[in-house]
Write a protein that holds these residues in place. Structure first.
Motif, PDB file in Angstrom:
ATOM      1  N   SER A  86       0.839  -1.200   0.000  1.00 54.43           N
ATOM      2  CA  SER A  86       0.000   0.000   0.000  1.00 54.43           C
ATOM      3  C   SER A  86       0.870   1.244   0.000  1.00 54.43           C
ATOM      4  CB  SER A  86      -0.920  -0.002   1.233  1.00 54.43           C
ATOM      5  OG  SER A  86      -0.148   0.007   2.416  1.00 54.43           O
ATOM      6  N   PRO A  87       0.365   2.317  -0.613  1.00 56.74           N
ATOM      7  CA  PRO A  87      -0.844   2.368  -1.427  1.00 56.74           C
ATOM      8  C   PRO A  87      -0.604   1.782  -2.821  1.00 56.74           C
ATOM      9  CG  PRO A  87       0.230   4.493  -1.486  1.00 56.74           C
ATOM     10  CD  PRO A  87       1.049   3.628  -0.560  1.00 56.74           C
ATOM     11  N   LYS A  88      -1.640   1.659  -3.610  1.00 54.14           N
ATOM     12  CA  LYS A  88      -1.482   1.149  -4.971  1.00 54.14           C
ATOM     13  C   LYS A  88      -0.904   2.235  -5.883  1.00 54.14           C
ATOM     14  CE  LYS A  88      -3.942  -1.345  -8.622  1.00 54.14           C
ATOM     15  NZ  LYS A  88      -2.968  -2.451  -8.643  1.00 54.14           N
ATOM     16  N   TYR A  89      -1.314   3.471  -5.657  1.00 51.39           N
ATOM     17  CA  TYR A  89      -0.787   4.617  -6.420  1.00 51.39           C
ATOM     18  C   TYR A  89      -0.301   5.652  -5.410  1.00 51.39           C
ATOM     19  CZ  TYR A  89      -3.313   2.529 -10.305  1.00 51.39           C
ATOM     20  OH  TYR A  89      -3.775   1.658 -11.258  1.00 51.39           O
ATOM     21  N   LEU A  90       0.830   6.269  -5.715  1.00 46.18           N
ATOM     22  CA  LEU A  90       1.425   7.237  -4.801  1.00 46.18           C
ATOM     23  C   LEU A  90       2.063   8.349  -5.607  1.00 46.18           C
ATOM     24  CD1 LEU A  90       2.067   7.851  -1.842  1.00 46.18           C
ATOM     25  CD2 LEU A  90       4.127   6.457  -2.073  1.00 46.18           C
ATOM     26  N   PHE A  91       1.780   9.572  -5.194  1.00 47.74           N
ATOM     27  CA  PHE A  91       2.354  10.731  -5.858  1.00 47.74           C
ATOM     28  C   PHE A  91       3.248  11.454  -4.867  1.00 47.74           C
ATOM     29  CE2 PHE A  91      -0.011  10.500  -9.754  1.00 47.74           C
ATOM     30  CZ  PHE A  91      -1.132   9.757  -9.391  1.00 47.74           C
ATOM     31  N   ARG A  92       4.393  11.869  -5.341  1.00 50.11           N
ATOM     32  CA  ARG A  92       5.358  12.526  -4.476  1.00 50.11           C
ATOM     33  C   ARG A  92       5.908  13.760  -5.155  1.00 50.11           C
ATOM     34  NH1 ARG A  92      11.399  10.379  -3.438  1.00 50.11           N
ATOM     35  NH2 ARG A  92      11.822  12.023  -4.965  1.00 50.11           N
ATOM     36  N   LYS A  93       6.103  14.790  -4.359  1.00 54.18           N
ATOM     37  CA  LYS A  93       6.737  15.979  -4.893  1.00 54.18           C
ATOM     38  C   LYS A  93       8.246  15.791  -4.876  1.00 54.18           C
ATOM     39  CE  LYS A  93       3.160  19.283  -3.520  1.00 54.18           C
ATOM     40  NZ  LYS A  93       2.873  20.501  -2.729  1.00 54.18           N
ATOM     41  N   GLU A  94       8.916  16.416  -5.798  1.00 51.85           N
ATOM     42  CA  GLU A  94      10.374  16.340  -5.824  1.00 51.85           C
ATOM     43  C   GLU A  94      10.942  16.840  -4.497  1.00 51.85           C
ATOM     44  OE1 GLU A  94      11.184  17.133 -10.563  1.00 51.85           O
ATOM     45  OE2 GLU A  94      12.621  17.811  -9.063  1.00 51.85           O
ATOM     46  N   GLY A  95      11.952  16.109  -3.997  1.00 44.24           N
ATOM     47  CA  GLY A  95      12.592  16.517  -2.761  1.00 44.24           C
ATOM     48  C   GLY A  95      11.983  15.913  -1.508  1.00 44.24           C
ATOM     49  N   GLN A  96      10.900  15.186  -1.652  1.00 45.23           N
ATOM     50  CA  GLN A  96      10.246  14.564  -0.502  1.00 45.23           C
ATOM     51  C   GLN A  96      10.645  13.100  -0.395  1.00 45.23           C
ATOM     52  OE1 GLN A  96       6.037  15.041  -1.133  1.00 45.23           O
ATOM     53  NE2 GLN A  96       5.935  16.854   0.180  1.00 45.23           N
ATOM     54  N   ASN A  97      10.745  12.648   0.850  1.00 40.93           N
ATOM     55  CA  ASN A  97      10.872  11.213   1.087  1.00 40.93           C
ATOM     56  C   ASN A  97       9.473  10.607   1.104  1.00 40.93           C
ATOM     57  OD1 ASN A  97      13.545  11.742   1.424  1.00 40.93           O
ATOM     58  ND2 ASN A  97      13.630  11.230   3.600  1.00 40.93           N
ATOM     59  N   VAL A  98       9.370   9.326   0.731  1.00 40.24           N
ATOM     60  CA  VAL A  98       8.082   8.647   0.781  1.00 40.24           C
ATOM     61  C   VAL A  98       8.327   7.187   1.137  1.00 40.24           C
ATOM     62  CG1 VAL A  98       8.098   8.070  -1.676  1.00 40.24           C
ATOM     63  CG2 VAL A  98       5.927   8.225  -0.466  1.00 40.24           C
ATOM     64  N   THR A  99       7.426   6.605   1.909  1.00 43.44           N
ATOM     65  CA  THR A  99       7.583   5.214   2.350  1.00 43.44           C
ATOM     66  C   THR A  99       6.489   4.342   1.772  1.00 43.44           C
ATOM     67  OG1 THR A  99       8.684   5.865   4.386  1.00 43.44           O
ATOM     68  CG2 THR A  99       7.696   3.676   4.334  1.00 43.44           C
ATOM     69  N   LEU A 100       6.908   3.230   1.164  1.00 38.94           N
ATOM     70  CA  LEU A 100       5.994   2.251   0.609  1.00 38.94           C
ATOM     71  C   LEU A 100       5.875   1.097   1.599  1.00 38.94           C
ATOM     72  CD1 LEU A 100       7.054   3.945  -1.819  1.00 38.94           C
ATOM     73  CD2 LEU A 100       6.882   1.870  -3.192  1.00 38.94           C
ATOM     74  N   SER A 101       4.655   0.674   1.821  1.00 41.26           N
ATOM     75  CA  SER A 101       4.407  -0.374   2.803  1.00 41.26           C
ATOM     76  C   SER A 101       4.337  -1.746   2.146  1.00 41.26           C
ATOM     77  CB  SER A 101       3.090  -0.096   3.526  1.00 41.26           C
ATOM     78  OG  SER A 101       2.698  -1.188   4.325  1.00 41.26           O
ATOM     79  N   CYS A 102       4.869  -2.754   2.839  1.00 37.26           N
ATOM     80  CA  CYS A 102       4.762  -4.137   2.408  1.00 37.26           C
ATOM     81  C   CYS A 102       4.582  -5.009   3.651  1.00 37.26           C
ATOM     82  CB  CYS A 102       5.991  -4.585   1.640  1.00 37.26           C
ATOM     83  SG  CYS A 102       5.924  -6.322   1.122  1.00 37.26           S
ATOM     84  N   GLU A 103       3.481  -5.726   3.700  1.00 39.60           N
ATOM     85  CA  GLU A 103       3.155  -6.598   4.826  1.00 39.60           C
ATOM     86  C   GLU A 103       2.813  -7.990   4.285  1.00 39.60           C
ATOM     87  OE1 GLU A 103       2.856  -5.579   8.161  1.00 39.60           O
ATOM     88  OE2 GLU A 103       3.537  -3.538   7.670  1.00 39.60           O
ATOM     89  N   GLN A 104       3.335  -9.026   4.964  1.00 39.29           N
ATOM     90  CA  GLN A 104       2.990 -10.390   4.567  1.00 39.29           C
ATOM     91  C   GLN A 104       2.568 -11.208   5.785  1.00 39.29           C
ATOM     92  OE1 GLN A 104       5.055 -13.349   5.240  1.00 39.29           O
ATOM     93  NE2 GLN A 104       7.061 -12.478   5.790  1.00 39.29           N
TER      94      GLN A 104
END
Lengths: 114, 115
Positions: B7-25
């Motif tokens: 999650s999420p399926k789609y993610l938008f980020r502005k330049e210069g920002q950090n972003v975290t993608l989640s993965c759970e099993q």
């Protein structure tokens, strides 16, 4: 170290024709081998796997693959292509011992022509 | 049903920002992986982890970071140092079965777009 080479980034077949997608591997020891299918904007779905049992492996959707150690190959075949087979296919390899590092080929997009 | 959830399926980020993608099993798998997919380049390995609190760089780790504090979770942070982060990201897990085989499962992916 292991690697996978898929020959042909795009393959086109007519509906009802034989599908043959090629995969050759390089590995220091006999590896485990996989074929995956990916539909647009989705994850990968396992088609079949070879884990040192029978060299001819049957998978889902009528696909099968044969492990040939002498040729270091694991080509994917299906006798008769269906429109729903249009997708991208990935061959992958993992060593049977040690670190579980899965290495993928660059993929082959299969187009099925009606 | 057991599986891998990204999650999420789609993610938008502005330049210069950090972003975290989640993965759970919830498959109780030991090893987890992050791959990046770009058109015509197949899947390239970013990071992988064999056990909790251990992870290894893959082929394209620069500009990414991960953690493995729990067996079921393997989040990926795309940092501002990643020059071209727009891509499709796939999380996977594997587990060696008792018969010596290995099962590998994938999440449905996260498409990250930098705007």
């Amino acid at each position: 170290a292991q690697s996978v080479t898929q020959l042909g980034s795009h393959v086109s077949v007519s509906e009802g024709a034989l599908v043959l997608l090629r995969c050759n591997y390089s590995s220091s020891v006999p590896p485990y081998l996989f074929w995956y299918v990916q539909y647009p904007n989705q994850g990968l779905q396992l088609l079949l796997k070879y884990t040192s049992a029978a060299t001819l492996v049957k998978g889902i959707n009528g696909f099968e693959a044969e492990f040939k150690k002498s040729e270091t190959s694991f080509h994917l075949t299906k006798p008769s292509a269906h429109m729903s087979d249009a997708a991208e296919y990935f061959c992958a390899v993992i060593l049977p011992r040690g670190y579980q590092k899965v290495t993928f080929g660059t993929g082959t997009k299969l187009q099925v022509i009606p | 049903d057991g599986g891998i959830t990204q999650s999420p399926k789609y993610l938008f980020r502005k330049e210069g920002q950090n972003v975290t993608l989640s993965c759970e099993q919830n498959l109780n798998h030991d090893a987890m992986y992050w791959y990046r997919q770009d058109p015509g380049q197949g899947l390239r390995l970013i990071y992988y982890s064999q056990i909790v609190n251990d992870f290894q760089k893959g082929d394209i780790a620069e500009g990414y970071s991960v953690s493995r504090e729990k067996k079921e979770s393997f989040p990926l942070t795309v940092t501002s140092a990643q020059k071209n982060p727009t891509a499709f990201y796939l999380c996977a897990s594997t587990h060696r079965t008792g018969a010596g085989g290995t099962e590998a499962f994938f999440g449905q992916g996260t498409r990250l777009t930098v705007v």
